[in-house]
Design an enzyme around this catalytic site. Structure first.
Site, short mmCIF file in Angstrom:
data_model
loop_
_atom_site.label_atom_id
_atom_site.label_comp_id
_atom_site.label_asym_id
_atom_site.label_seq_id
_atom_site.Cartn_x
_atom_site.Cartn_y
_atom_site.Cartn_z
N GLU A 284 0.82 -1.22 0.00
CA GLU A 284 0.00 0.00 0.00
C GLU A 284 0.85 1.27 0.00
OE1 GLU A 284 -2.70 0.16 3.35
OE2 GLU A 284 -3.54 -1.81 2.96
N GLY A 285 2.15 1.15 -0.18
CA GLY A 285 3.00 2.33 -0.05
C GLY A 285 3.26 2.73 1.39
#
Lengths: 316, 316
Positions: A284-285
């Site tokens: 998800e970063g």
């Protein structure tokens, strides 16, 4: 990078009210960042986080602890603000964009066919390129895609060499049996495709979100936007660029060392030393976004501190 | 800590939309923080950074690369917003207080006399206690004091054992000759004073800013405010509390690993694993303040993420 900005930033750094080198890596980061922003006194005002989501045909091989429908469910969660990355990007003062890439049309299972056609991989690269806001001054590329540590392991092995077992890890949490199955899947993918060309590796073994991250990282270079790499999957996507053209990742820094087993090997191969090491393995970063504040803090010190002369402090 | 809040926080953590354990240390941090805040869903709204400044008689022995008048000059720099900690606390969304402790009256040179009288050390402890805002929900204690790595090395050696050479480092940047002189100074201090009692070690070898940090960390415990420890000097001051009463630092976390040589040994002795390791060796609370965003991010994920049930995501 712009050498005059780097020289100017180094000179400024030496005049700030602190002992030489006392801000450690923050000093290097500020000078590096200055070089890409063409100024010796930059600022970070508009960081952007982009999550690319894709689905993977290789899930049919039972490589993940989660069912593939979680990808679209998590995209809805991102859009409603309920995921970790929503909280992390808010805490970092960053905008968050979510780009879902044909989730109802998974890639092909790479143990039987190339994951994507040439048209599909090009469309994904372009989607990544187009998602980067040119006015952004710091980019984090993240991903969501059930099955994508399998895909990333195969891409990393194809691009950097080594065995399937060197690159395959537990992802969201498969057990020993799952790990053995996953390693075998990666090995079969590597045996099936000719991936001498790194972009062919991305096409045959990757996924739309990996290609999109590569496209976004390349776009950031074009716009002179420094990038914080996220974890294993982002780093594997980035490795295809470095393999295609050495130096392609000079505008990037590794945000963190993920708990996914092979991430350290991957960062070593890219010559990147992670800023954080907090055992994250979410995707998800998340790890890259957590590192935004480190960059912001480095730039705030560099650009806003007083010099010895301004503050009337004896320089030792 | 409150065990019911910890149990509630663990239960909530298990329901959030992420694979179990995927947020790594952020999950532990959130559960630990919840226990001290008496709620299973805490928030961080008002972090406070306090810098205590003191002057050291031991500077007469030539232990620092900077002259002692830099302490008062840097306090003015803090007050005018020009130092690193001003930029770092702003980036962390924290308030910053500066407490100058009798700068025109340095401690005694501990190679010839106790650094402080009993009255002086008590006043410094109280100044530290009083500086903590009871409404704060996260505290960082930092320091400024030319000569204070020498003082901290002596305190650490007295409290934790070992030789002067084990604890003495380069501080703001002394050369080899300076390091040898500094080590000898620490050894002479240790030989002169009876420091079996950790508060006597603080009085005889410490400084006003070390005592004030100890007082502030104790006050935070009283108010149930979690603390992020800063670097070597802060950790040495904290060690006196732990030595006096085991468990005194359970409400604290190590913000970072400093580049000051003996900090790792000190954190190991305290059983603390640092959140960051970026080569900082500035003091001023800089490393602890840089870690505020990690805590904030951990709490934001814990308290604001959706659960699997809320988001309609399959739990794997």
């Amino acid at each position: 990078p712009d050498m005059a900005s780097i020289a100017g930033a180094k000179e400024r750094n030496g005049q700030l009210t602190k002992p030489p080198g006392a801000l450690g890596r923050l000093e290097e980061l500020a000078i590096w960042y200055a070089g890409w922003r063409d100024t010796d006194r930059p600022s970070i005002e508009k960081p952007q986080v982009i999550i690319f989501a894709g689905n993977h045909g290789v899930c049919a091989q039972g490589v993940s602890a989660f069912p593939p429908e979680v990808t679209v469910q998590m995209v809805a969660n991102f859009e409603h603000g309920g995921a970790a990355i929503n909280q992390l990007s808010k805490a970092a003062g960053a905008s968050l964009d979510v780009v879902a890439l044909d989730l109802d049309m998974p890639t092909q299972d790479f143990t039987v066919a190339p994951a994507m056609s040439e048209g599909e991989v090009v469309l994904a690269l372009i989607a990544g390129w187009a998602a980067v806001e040119p006015e952004t001054d710091l980019l984090v590329t993240g991903e969501m895609g059930i099955g994508n540590t399998t895909s990333a392991a195969a891409v990393a092995a194809a691009v950097l060499g080594g065995d399937a077992a060197d690159w395959t890890g537990r992802g969201t949490g498969v057990d020993d049996e799952g790990l053995a199955r996953k390693t075998d899947v990666v090995a079969r993918g590597l045996a099936l495709h000719d991936t001498t060309d790194p972009l062919e590796a991305l096409r045959c073994l990757g996924g739309r979100e990996l290609a999109a991250m590569a496209g976004a990282i390349a776009a950031a270079r074009h716009h002179r936007i420094p990038v914080i790499l996220d974890g294993f999957i982002c780093s594997a996507a980035a490795a295809t660029l470095e393999k295609a053209v050495a130096g392609s990742l000079d505008h990037t820094v590794a945000g963190h060392l993920s708990a996914e087993g092979a991430h350290e090997r991957l960062l070593d191969a890219l010559g990147k030393k992670p800023l954080l090491s907090l055992g994250l393995r979410l995707g998800e970063g998340s790890g890259g976004t957590l590192a935004i504040n480190v960059l912001k803090s480095a730039i705030a010190c560099h650009s806003d501190m007083a010099t010895f002369a301004e503050a009337g402090v004896a320089a030792g």
